[in-house]
Write a protein that holds these residues in place. Structure first.
Motif, mmCIF file in Angstrom:
data_model
loop_
_atom_site.group_PDB
_atom_site.id
_atom_site.type_symbol
_atom_site.label_atom_id
_atom_site.label_comp_id
_atom_site.label_asym_id
_atom_site.label_seq_id
_atom_site.Cartn_x
_atom_site.Cartn_y
_atom_site.Cartn_z
ATOM 1 N N SER A 1 0.823 -1.210 0.000
ATOM 2 C CA SER A 1 0.000 0.000 0.000
ATOM 3 C C SER A 1 0.860 1.264 0.000
ATOM 4 O O SER A 1 1.952 1.297 0.567
ATOM 5 C CB SER A 1 -0.928 0.010 1.222
ATOM 6 N N GLN A 2 0.340 2.306 -0.628
ATOM 7 C CA GLN A 2 1.016 3.595 -0.702
ATOM 8 C C GLN A 2 0.362 4.581 0.268
ATOM 9 O O GLN A 2 -0.858 4.692 0.318
ATOM 10 C CB GLN A 2 0.932 4.163 -2.130
ATOM 11 N N ILE A 3 1.173 5.282 1.042
ATOM 12 C CA ILE A 3 0.652 6.227 2.029
ATOM 13 C C ILE A 3 0.098 7.470 1.330
ATOM 14 O O ILE A 3 0.778 8.093 0.514
ATOM 15 C CB ILE A 3 1.741 6.627 3.046
ATOM 16 N N LYS A 4 -1.149 7.822 1.651
ATOM 17 C CA LYS A 4 -1.782 9.027 1.122
ATOM 18 C C LYS A 4 -2.048 10.041 2.232
ATOM 19 O O LYS A 4 -1.950 11.247 2.026
ATOM 20 C CB LYS A 4 -3.100 8.661 0.429
ATOM 21 N N TYR A 5 -2.396 9.517 3.444
ATOM 22 C CA TYR A 5 -2.765 10.401 4.552
ATOM 23 C C TYR A 5 -1.680 10.367 5.626
ATOM 24 O O TYR A 5 -1.215 9.293 6.026
ATOM 25 C CB TYR A 5 -4.103 9.972 5.160
ATOM 26 N N LYS B 1 -8.820 0.036 3.205
ATOM 27 C CA LYS B 1 -8.062 0.889 2.291
ATOM 28 C C LYS B 1 -7.566 2.148 2.990
ATOM 29 O O LYS B 1 -6.434 2.596 2.772
ATOM 30 C CB LYS B 1 -8.931 1.261 1.086
ATOM 31 N N ASP C 1 -4.661 1.260 5.284
ATOM 32 C CA ASP C 1 -3.492 0.961 4.455
ATOM 33 C C ASP C 1 -2.790 2.242 4.008
ATOM 34 O O ASP C 1 -1.555 2.295 3.928
ATOM 35 C CB ASP C 1 -3.903 0.156 3.213
ATOM 36 N N ARG C 2 -3.571 3.258 3.686
ATOM 37 C CA ARG C 2 -3.037 4.495 3.113
ATOM 38 C C ARG C 2 -2.699 5.558 4.155
ATOM 39 O O ARG C 2 -2.329 6.677 3.794
ATOM 40 C CB ARG C 2 -4.060 5.063 2.120
ATOM 41 N N SER C 3 -2.816 5.203 5.444
ATOM 42 C CA SER C 3 -2.562 6.178 6.511
ATOM 43 C C SER C 3 -1.265 5.855 7.241
ATOM 44 O O SER C 3 -0.987 4.692 7.554
ATOM 45 C CB SER C 3 -3.730 6.196 7.500
#
Length: 370
Positions: free
Chosen positions: A195-199, A262, A265-267
């Motif tokens: 997963s790629q971090i967005k937050y 999701k 995963d992105r946090s």
């Protein structure tokens, strides 16, 4: 040819943790080819209806658990409400006999609903609290809880046996009258290393009112000073899902399991209560976190303090918390550091539990971990 079993799954409506940790149990029942029937009340029932819209649902008597606005009055509030709680326990116990006949139940799994035990069919209680912390009355609250646990055929404990665990002393007790089965930590989530971090920060709220709303208001104010992208999940499952975007803050009233997976995963880091189900989820995902225990909730305060003392997760009281405190997370190891949670599969435990019980619903000693 295997005959499908009808198994009642009944979480307590006290926050959302009891309901969400039943999700992997319900999925395992379905994988085994059996039929889960879900029973609860309030927001716990609403959440599971959204997760499993095609299943059968039953509304149980409400324990009517709510928190005072000032945490120091929680014990007094629960004492005052105890007649209503005992009445609900009695009602659900009487109701269970009718449910067994009407729905042809073959077993019942109760997550902390104390009246759902039976001498007719196998009954299981899920709890991580063999010791119930309540300050100066801990001995009494523990004995009351054990009194009900012993009415069930099995006690499933969502942790590992031994001191190197998530729940600390809460899940440890030497009473030989309890048929203990350690499940390992229960979580509805799976780790996704790609997963790629967005937050930069995810706020994840849950718990009974009015404390959930009190913390929501406080944190909505605090995160305005946070430098980075914020995902704010309010944990209010009433009504339809709603999303609102204001600057760097993305707000949802709630997310489904798929959406929450999701989002987690992105946090990068998680700010939440120190409820035990949340701790299990964040451990499964290997996350770093900061905890704010519910005021006056001895269990959450104990868990937060224990993890802080071990250098795993920092915490602060609801009254004292400031957004700048999140800098402490860099000095802590995170929940990934505790232990490996490899355990016997839930599907196998379900199969053994509901096949190795005699006609009087008494466990066969030694048939499971005791």
């Amino acid at each position: 040819m295997q005959i499908s079993k009808n198994i009642l799954v009944a979480p307590l409506n006290w926050g959302l943790g009891h309901a969400t940790r039943c999700i992997p149990i319900i999925n395992a029942i379905i994988r085994n080819g059996d039929n889960p029937i879900i029973a609860s009340d309030g927001m716990a029932l609403e959440l599971l209806k959204k997760e499993f819209p095609r299943l059968k649902f039953i509304e149980l008597p409400s324990y009517e658990i709510s928190y005072p606005e000032k945490g120091q009055f929680l014990k007094l509030k629960l004492l005052k409400d105890s007649p209503k709680i005992w009445n609900a326990i009695r009602k659900e116990h009487l109701m269970l006999a009718e449910l067994i006949a009407h729905h042809q139940l073959d077993g019942v799994i109760s997550d902390n609903r104390l009246g759902l035990y039976s001498k007719i069919i196998p009954s299981v209680i899920i709890t991580h609290q063999l010791q119930v912390l309540s300050g100066s009355t801990t001995w009494l609250s523990t004995q009351l809880h054990l009194h009900y646990i012993k009415k069930f055929d099995y006690c499933w404990i969502p942790d590992v046996d031994g001191i190197q665990n998530l729940s600390g002393l809460l899940s440890q007790h030497t009473d030989d009258d309890i048929f203990k089965v350690y499940l390992g930590p229960l979580s509805r989530f799976e780790r996704n290393p790609k997963s790629q971090i967005k937050y930069d920060l995810m706020v994840l709220l849950s718990g009974p009112e009015p404390q959930r709303s009190i913390l929501e208001r406080k944190l909505l104010s605090e995160v305005k000073r946070f430098s980075g992208e914020v995902l704010f999940i309010a944990g209010n499952v009433r009504g339809k899902q709603q999303m609102e975007k204001k600057g760097d803050i993305t707000y949802y009233n709630y997310l489904s399991t798929e959406g929450l997976q999701k989002a987690l995963d992105r946090s990068d880091i998680i700010l939440s209560r120190s409820g035990y189900t949340t701790i299990m989820d964040l451990h499964k995902l290997g996350k770093k976190a900061f905890f704010i225990p519910t005021p006056g909730q001895f269990e959450q305060e104990y868990l937060a303090q224990s993890l802080d003392d071990q250098g795993i997760v920092p915490f602060a009281s609801q009254e004292d918390f400031k957004i700048e405190m999140l800098e402490k997370i860099k000095l802590y190891k995170g929940l990934d550091s505790i232990y490996s949670s490899t355990t016997t599969s839930i599907s196998d435990i379900l199969s053994e539990t509901f096949s190795n019980v005699n006609e009087n619903s008494e466990p066969i000693p030694g048939s499971l971990s005791t």
